[in-house]
Design a protein around this motif. Structure first.
Motif, mmCIF file in Angstrom:
data_model
loop_
_atom_site.group_PDB
_atom_site.id
_atom_site.type_symbol
_atom_site.label_atom_id
_atom_site.label_comp_id
_atom_site.label_asym_id
_atom_site.label_seq_id
_atom_site.Cartn_x
_atom_site.Cartn_y
_atom_site.Cartn_z
ATOM 1 N N UNK A 1 -58.056 -9.659 -75.003
ATOM 2 C CA UNK A 1 -58.823 -9.226 -73.830
ATOM 3 C C UNK A 1 -58.633 -10.226 -72.689
ATOM 4 N N UNK A 2 -58.531 -9.673 -71.484
ATOM 5 C CA UNK A 2 -58.371 -10.572 -70.347
ATOM 6 C C UNK A 2 -59.725 -10.849 -69.696
ATOM 7 N N UNK A 3 -59.986 -12.133 -69.430
ATOM 8 C CA UNK A 3 -61.270 -12.502 -68.828
ATOM 9 C C UNK A 3 -61.106 -12.895 -67.370
ATOM 10 N N UNK A 4 -62.203 -12.664 -66.636
ATOM 11 C CA UNK A 4 -62.211 -13.027 -65.224
ATOM 12 C C UNK A 4 -63.328 -14.049 -64.980
ATOM 13 N N UNK A 5 -62.994 -15.175 -64.353
ATOM 14 C CA UNK A 5 -64.045 -16.161 -64.056
ATOM 15 C C UNK A 5 -64.942 -15.688 -62.912
ATOM 16 N N UNK A 6 -66.219 -15.994 -63.031
ATOM 17 C CA UNK A 6 -67.191 -15.741 -61.957
ATOM 18 C C UNK A 6 -67.825 -17.090 -61.635
ATOM 19 N N UNK A 7 -67.724 -17.493 -60.369
ATOM 20 C CA UNK A 7 -68.185 -18.833 -60.005
ATOM 21 C C UNK A 7 -69.120 -18.767 -58.794
ATOM 22 N N UNK A 8 -70.211 -19.500 -58.874
ATOM 23 C CA UNK A 8 -71.110 -19.664 -57.716
ATOM 24 C C UNK A 8 -71.388 -21.151 -57.552
ATOM 25 N N UNK A 9 -71.408 -21.624 -56.308
ATOM 26 C CA UNK A 9 -71.553 -23.069 -56.087
ATOM 27 C C UNK A 9 -72.847 -23.408 -55.352
ATOM 28 N N UNK A 10 -73.446 -24.508 -55.747
ATOM 29 C CA UNK A 10 -74.604 -25.058 -55.042
ATOM 30 C C UNK A 10 -74.173 -26.397 -54.458
ATOM 31 N N UNK A 11 -74.232 -26.499 -53.146
ATOM 32 C CA UNK A 11 -73.795 -27.732 -52.489
ATOM 33 C C UNK A 11 -74.996 -28.429 -51.857
ATOM 34 N N UNK A 12 -75.102 -29.724 -52.105
ATOM 35 C CA UNK A 12 -76.127 -30.536 -51.446
ATOM 36 C C UNK A 12 -75.442 -31.417 -50.414
ATOM 37 N N UNK A 13 -75.872 -31.289 -49.163
ATOM 38 C CA UNK A 13 -75.293 -32.114 -48.103
ATOM 39 C C UNK A 13 -76.385 -32.997 -47.520
ATOM 40 N N UNK A 14 -76.092 -34.288 -47.485
ATOM 41 C CA UNK A 14 -77.046 -35.235 -46.900
ATOM 42 C C UNK A 14 -76.928 -35.169 -45.381
ATOM 43 N N UNK A 15 -78.054 -35.051 -44.722
ATOM 44 C CA UNK A 15 -78.012 -34.893 -43.266
ATOM 45 C C UNK A 15 -78.001 -36.241 -42.557
ATOM 46 N N UNK A 16 -77.292 -36.261 -41.440
ATOM 47 C CA UNK A 16 -77.081 -37.509 -40.689
ATOM 48 C C UNK A 16 -78.213 -37.822 -39.710
ATOM 49 N N UNK A 17 -79.439 -37.646 -40.136
ATOM 50 C CA UNK A 17 -80.546 -38.041 -39.252
ATOM 51 C C UNK A 17 -80.751 -39.551 -39.384
ATOM 52 N N UNK A 18 -81.388 -40.149 -38.369
ATOM 53 C CA UNK A 18 -81.687 -41.589 -38.436
ATOM 54 C C UNK A 18 -82.785 -41.846 -39.463
ATOM 55 N N UNK A 19 -83.813 -40.977 -39.419
ATOM 56 C CA UNK A 19 -84.985 -41.180 -40.267
ATOM 57 C C UNK A 19 -84.996 -40.177 -41.414
ATOM 58 N N UNK A 20 -85.762 -40.484 -42.440
ATOM 59 C CA UNK A 20 -85.903 -39.582 -43.578
ATOM 60 C C UNK A 20 -86.630 -38.299 -43.169
ATOM 61 N N UNK A 21 -86.748 -37.373 -44.122
ATOM 62 C CA UNK A 21 -87.277 -36.051 -43.759
ATOM 63 C C UNK A 21 -88.781 -36.036 -43.478
ATOM 64 N N UNK A 22 -89.564 -36.883 -44.203
ATOM 65 C CA UNK A 22 -91.028 -36.813 -44.029
ATOM 66 C C UNK A 22 -91.666 -38.141 -43.638
ATOM 67 N N UNK A 23 -90.824 -39.174 -43.335
ATOM 68 C CA UNK A 23 -91.370 -40.466 -42.907
ATOM 69 C C UNK A 23 -90.358 -41.110 -41.974
ATOM 70 N N UNK A 24 -90.687 -42.297 -41.455
ATOM 71 C CA UNK A 24 -89.811 -42.919 -40.463
ATOM 72 C C UNK A 24 -88.783 -43.859 -41.061
#
Ligand code: ADP
Ligand code: MG
Ligand code: ZN
Length: 477
Positions: A1-24
């Motif tokens: 039997x021939x199989x077909x791959x199914x792929x889904x990706x989750x990417x985390x990108x760090x944002x280039x802000x000066x300060x963190x998301x909820x504090x300074x």
């Protein structure tokens, strides 16, 4: 039997802000452990997070660049789990009401274009980092990264091969870097990818059971890990076995993956809306303002280069690898008026020199104006293409203008007909035998004469002029 791959990706990108998301606190990478922390990102009792507006705008940029719909309202949720890199015992993320959905990007493989769907993009805070001591039974925790803003980009399970996954990731990566919202550094973890893989019999609709892969820190690793996983599942299925849903860690040195944990379900995280943060409303005016601030994206730039500069798609791809390189190239084109020739010099000698010297296009000692001047000098016949190679090398080493290098090295091409005719007559006079051969029809001897003239002029004569004059003079003119 021939199989077909199914792929889904989750990417985390760090944002280039000066300060963190909820504090300074600062988001800068590489500081002494635990120096970029405060009661908020350390998760002390009673503290209140305040959302950094820049994070929302950066998320919106990526959402617009990937054709997502931005929802008028979204909120933050607590994702509860225990781990030593998570001082609060929960991560502030987004769940039931994400800010952006239903996007897509186009990938190209072997000339075939295909859209990969983007399910959602959401904002969240990063966790800290654990450092394990190889020689002691000790682990250290660095909480500088705690609270650094991330966006998570989740794809639809639309990807069908390891190669396609790598193309998709490259597209996402270049888009984030072009938008200047992420530095894209995979080694430092600014761009991380988890891959979900399953196999199904070719032609069937239903998805098989998936495994999730973690710990791949380069495009190549992702591709290798996926190729390995596809083979592993194929082997199991062909043997009549069943794939178990689990998370696996890729070990790049060994070239294999190992099970890490059985996959948790969403309800294990007991998601609920974070009571400390109000829902975020995004109106059309805000979306429009962000849209107006978007730069030209890589794909649009490539298409424009092919169209306006009439250069091959391959060249356009190389020349748009970064915004800085594309800007450099465009400046050379503007000043020289020679898109194709400018492209050859930038892709050839300039990139080669930068590569050899580990230089950066933004601080390249050859400025666009100087390169344009050099192109003009070749066009005017002042120097030959061969001399230009030497000039460019010197321009890189010294940062000098092509004119001053040409003068200093005495590289000026002889284009004076009178002087060259004189040299040619001397060469002809010295070689009567070859002249006779040529005149009796042995055209090959012509190359010999070109060589002799080049030698006599130390390679400084304009080759086209040599050809012209030699032909005339050998013919007895
Ligand atoms: P979780 O958050 O638990 O990892 P999601 O439903 O958000 O689960 O899916 C995560 C990723 O897994 C998405 O990119 C999705 O496209 C992909 N995915 C879901 N089901 C499958 C499957 N059967 N095979 C391959 N990938 C899948
Ligand atoms: Mg997941
Ligand atoms: Zn802090």
């Amino acid at each position: 039997m021939e199989f077909e791959p199914v792929i889904g990706l989750e990417v985390h990108a760090q944002l280039l802000t000066e300060a963190k998301i909820f504090c300074g606190c600062s988001t800068k990478f590489g500081a002494a452990p635990n120096t970029h922390t405060c009661p908020i990102c350390l998760g002390m009792p009673g503290v209140l997070p305040v959302l950094n507006r820049k994070v929302v705008e950066f998320m919106m940029k990526m959402a617009l660049a990937t054709n997502c719909r931005i929802n008028p309202e979204c909120n933050f949720a607590r994702k509860n789990y225990f781990y030593p890199d998570l001082p609060k015992g929960y991560q502030i993320s987004q769940y039931a009401h994400p800010p952006a959905e239903h996007g897509w990007i186009e990938v190209e493989n072997n000339g075939d274009k295909k859209r990969i769907g983007i399910t959602r993009i959401h904002m969240e805070e990063d966790a800290g980092k654990l450092l394990h001591d190889e020689h002691n039974p000790t682990s250290y925790v660095d909480l500088n990264r705690t609270g650094v803003p991330l966006i998570e980009i989740v794809s639809e399970p639309d990807i069908r091969s390891a190669e396609e996954a790598a193309s998709y990731l490259r597209r996402l990566h270049e888009t984030l870097v072009y938008l200047e919202i992420c530095d894209g550094n995979m080694e430092e973890g600014s761009f991380r990818c988890d891959a979900n893989v399953s196999l199904r019999p070719k032609g069937s609709e239903a998805f098989g059971t998936r495994a999730e892969l973690k710990n791949m820190n380069s495009f190549r690793n992702v591709q290798r890990a996926l190729e390995y996983e596809i083979k592993r599942q194929q082997y199991i299925l062909e043997g009549g076995g069943e794939v178990v849903q689990e998370t696996r860690l890729w070990d790049d040195t060994a070239g294999v993956s190992h099970p890490m944990r059985s996959k948790e379900e969403a309800h294990d995280y007991r998601y609920f809306p974070d009571p400390d943060l109000v829902p975020i409303q995004i109106d059309e005016a805000w979306i429009e303002a962000v849209r107006r601030g978007l730069p030209e994206l890589p794909q649009a730039k490539r298409e424009r280069f092919v169209r306006d500069y009439q250069i091959p798609p391959y060249d356009a791809g190389v020349l748009t690898a970064s915004r800085a390189l594309a800007d450099y190239y465009e400046e050379v084109v503007r000043l020289s008026g020679q898109p194709k020739i400018a492209g050859n010099w930038v892709m050839g000698d300039v990139l080669r020199l930068l590569n050899e010297e580990k230089g950066d296009i933004r601080t390249c000692p050859i400025r666009p104006a100087a390169l344009a001047d050099m192109i003009k000098l070749i066009q005017a016949g002042t120097i030959s293409g061969k001399m230009a190679k030497e000039v460019v090398e010197q321009m890189y080493r010294t940062g000098n203008t092509p004119e001053s290098i040409i003068k200093e090295k005495g590289l000026v091409q002889i284009t004076d007909e009178g002087a060259l005719s004189q040299t040619i007559s001397e060469v002809i006079a010295r070689n009567p035998e070859q002249v006779a051969q040529y005149r009796s029809g042995k055209e090959k001897v012509f190359g010999f004469f070109v060589g002799q003239v080049m030698k006599a002029t130390q390679g400084k004569a304009n080759p086209q002029l040599i050809n012209e004059l030699l032909k005339k003079m050998l013919a007895g003119g």
